[in-house]
Write a protein that holds these residues in place. Sequence first.
Motif, mmCIF file in Angstrom:
data_model
loop_
_atom_site.group_PDB
_atom_site.id
_atom_site.type_symbol
_atom_site.label_atom_id
_atom_site.label_comp_id
_atom_site.label_asym_id
_atom_site.label_seq_id
_atom_site.Cartn_x
_atom_site.Cartn_y
_atom_site.Cartn_z
ATOM 1 N N LYS A 291 9.908 100.676 -31.149
ATOM 2 C CA LYS A 291 8.935 100.647 -32.245
ATOM 3 C C LYS A 291 7.623 99.978 -31.841
ATOM 4 O O LYS A 291 6.576 100.261 -32.426
ATOM 5 C CB LYS A 291 9.537 99.941 -33.458
ATOM 6 N N ALA A 292 7.669 99.123 -30.822
ATOM 7 C CA ALA A 292 6.427 98.484 -30.361
ATOM 8 C C ALA A 292 5.519 99.488 -29.656
ATOM 9 O O ALA A 292 4.304 99.287 -29.584
ATOM 10 C CB ALA A 292 6.753 97.323 -29.418
ATOM 11 N N ASN A 293 6.115 100.587 -29.142
ATOM 12 C CA ASN A 293 5.336 101.591 -28.400
ATOM 13 C C ASN A 293 5.276 102.921 -29.144
ATOM 14 O O ASN A 293 5.109 103.969 -28.525
ATOM 15 C CB ASN A 293 5.961 101.819 -27.015
ATOM 16 N N ILE A 294 5.402 102.876 -30.471
ATOM 17 C CA ILE A 294 5.499 104.120 -31.224
ATOM 18 C C ILE A 294 4.235 104.977 -31.123
ATOM 19 O O ILE A 294 4.295 106.204 -31.173
ATOM 20 C CB ILE A 294 5.841 103.821 -32.703
ATOM 21 N N ARG A 295 3.093 104.358 -30.927
ATOM 22 C CA ARG A 295 1.847 105.120 -30.831
ATOM 23 C C ARG A 295 1.625 105.670 -29.427
ATOM 24 O O ARG A 295 1.288 106.842 -29.253
ATOM 25 C CB ARG A 295 0.656 104.262 -31.249
ATOM 26 N N CYS B 267 3.924 105.714 -26.782
ATOM 27 C CA CYS B 267 5.100 106.362 -26.170
ATOM 28 C C CYS B 267 6.065 106.795 -27.281
ATOM 29 O O CYS B 267 7.188 106.287 -27.382
ATOM 30 C CB CYS B 267 5.796 105.409 -25.193
ATOM 31 N N SER B 268 5.622 107.702 -28.100
ATOM 32 C CA SER B 268 6.413 108.097 -29.270
ATOM 33 C C SER B 268 7.748 108.731 -28.887
ATOM 34 O O SER B 268 8.700 108.690 -29.671
ATOM 35 C CB SER B 268 5.618 109.060 -30.145
ATOM 36 N N TYR B 269 7.834 109.306 -27.670
ATOM 37 C CA TYR B 269 9.082 109.941 -27.244
ATOM 38 C C TYR B 269 10.228 108.933 -27.193
ATOM 39 O O TYR B 269 11.404 109.305 -27.332
ATOM 40 C CB TYR B 269 8.904 110.604 -25.869
ATOM 41 N N GLN B 270 9.911 107.664 -26.985
ATOM 42 C CA GLN B 270 10.955 106.645 -26.889
ATOM 43 C C GLN B 270 11.705 106.454 -28.197
ATOM 44 O O GLN B 270 12.869 106.052 -28.204
ATOM 45 C CB GLN B 270 10.352 105.305 -26.448
ATOM 46 N N ILE B 271 11.069 106.735 -29.305
ATOM 47 C CA ILE B 271 11.725 106.608 -30.606
ATOM 48 C C ILE B 271 12.159 107.961 -31.158
ATOM 49 O O ILE B 271 13.123 108.057 -31.921
ATOM 50 C CB ILE B 271 10.793 105.884 -31.610
ATOM 51 N N ILE B 272 11.474 109.042 -30.745
ATOM 52 C CA ILE B 272 11.809 110.382 -31.233
ATOM 53 C C ILE B 272 13.133 110.862 -30.648
ATOM 54 O O ILE B 272 13.982 111.410 -31.365
ATOM 55 C CB ILE B 272 10.676 111.374 -30.903
ATOM 56 N N ILE B 273 13.344 110.642 -29.356
ATOM 57 C CA ILE B 273 14.545 111.160 -28.694
ATOM 58 C C ILE B 273 15.821 110.526 -29.248
ATOM 59 O O ILE B 273 16.771 111.248 -29.598
ATOM 60 C CB ILE B 273 14.432 110.984 -27.170
ATOM 61 N N PRO B 274 15.912 109.193 -29.367
ATOM 62 C CA PRO B 274 17.115 108.636 -30.017
ATOM 63 C C PRO B 274 17.261 109.085 -31.465
ATOM 64 O O PRO B 274 18.379 109.281 -31.948
ATOM 65 C CB PRO B 274 16.897 107.121 -29.931
ATOM 66 N N GLY B 275 16.135 109.254 -32.165
ATOM 67 C CA GLY B 275 16.188 109.733 -33.543
ATOM 68 C C GLY B 275 16.782 111.123 -33.637
ATOM 69 O O GLY B 275 17.575 111.414 -34.538
ATOM 70 N N ILE B 276 16.419 111.995 -32.693
ATOM 71 C CA ILE B 276 16.981 113.348 -32.661
ATOM 72 C C ILE B 276 18.481 113.290 -32.386
ATOM 73 O O ILE B 276 19.273 114.033 -32.988
ATOM 74 C CB ILE B 276 16.262 114.208 -31.603
#
Length: 300
Positions: free
Chosen positions: A259-263, A265-274
């Motif tokens: 969440k600290a890199n959501i802007r 490196c959004s892939y870091q939060i999108i991939i686990p979310g998927i």
Amino acid sequence: MAETNASALSLRFRRKNDLRDSPAQDNFAKRFFKNPLACIGSIVFFSIVLIAILAPFIATYDYTLIDPLNANQAPSAEHIFGTDSYGRDIFSRIVYGARYSVSIGICSQAISVVFGVIIGAFAGYFGGKTDNVILRICDIIQAIPSTLLAIIISQALGSGFVPTVVALGTSSVPQTIRLLRSAILGVRGEEYIEAAQCLGCSSLRIMFRHVVPNSLTPIIVAASNGVGRSILTSAGLSYVGLGVQDPYAEWGAMMSLAKANIRSCSYQIIIPGIAIALVVFSFNLIGNGLRDALDPKLRT
């Protein structure tokens, strides 16, 4: 006349037991796999389970290996899902994270089903004061929202796999108790239960041999849907700093770290979310398929 009634009830009791081995029961799998959405859900779920089992062979890197020089790398041929802020390979962590996330969902529902079935069976079968006491305790517990209750228990027990499983399982027990109790109330007056009583069967035998097995359909459906709900709640606990925490590769913990890199490196939060969405989606499809397959109105 009493002997005649007892004999008739005994015959119906035996016929009821014979129905458990009848061909109609064998049609369950046929009805389930006729549902294309249930098949898709099953394929997705068993694929995720297979990935979790074969994680050491599928993962391309050690999921705990920290490499600061390659931190926050975008997806590439070398790291197909990129790397996190510590330089760890996200693909490897997703693969190993399936073990934690799926296990939390299944184990927490197992706790809910075991304790909920035992307590709910006593409440539904005996009724009276036993039923009232159990229901009042459930009312007190359910007065607290289940997610908030899970947070309280997790906070009291601490972070980690086992505390998270206990917190999620405990918060789901009252719902299982009420569900089984309602199902038992619908079958405890059946003639085959009276026949078992006439044959001198003990209350515990009648309850767990005849009443509970014929009341489990809503529990099975609710538990399959509950696994996905537990995985979501577990991810939420990890996201707020409870539950399973880094460096363990749990999908919610991965999202919390990202969440600290959501802007940037959004892939870091999108991939686990998927990944979370896929496993929850698969369990919902399986739950709907079980509901349709077990519905007596749809049997032919």
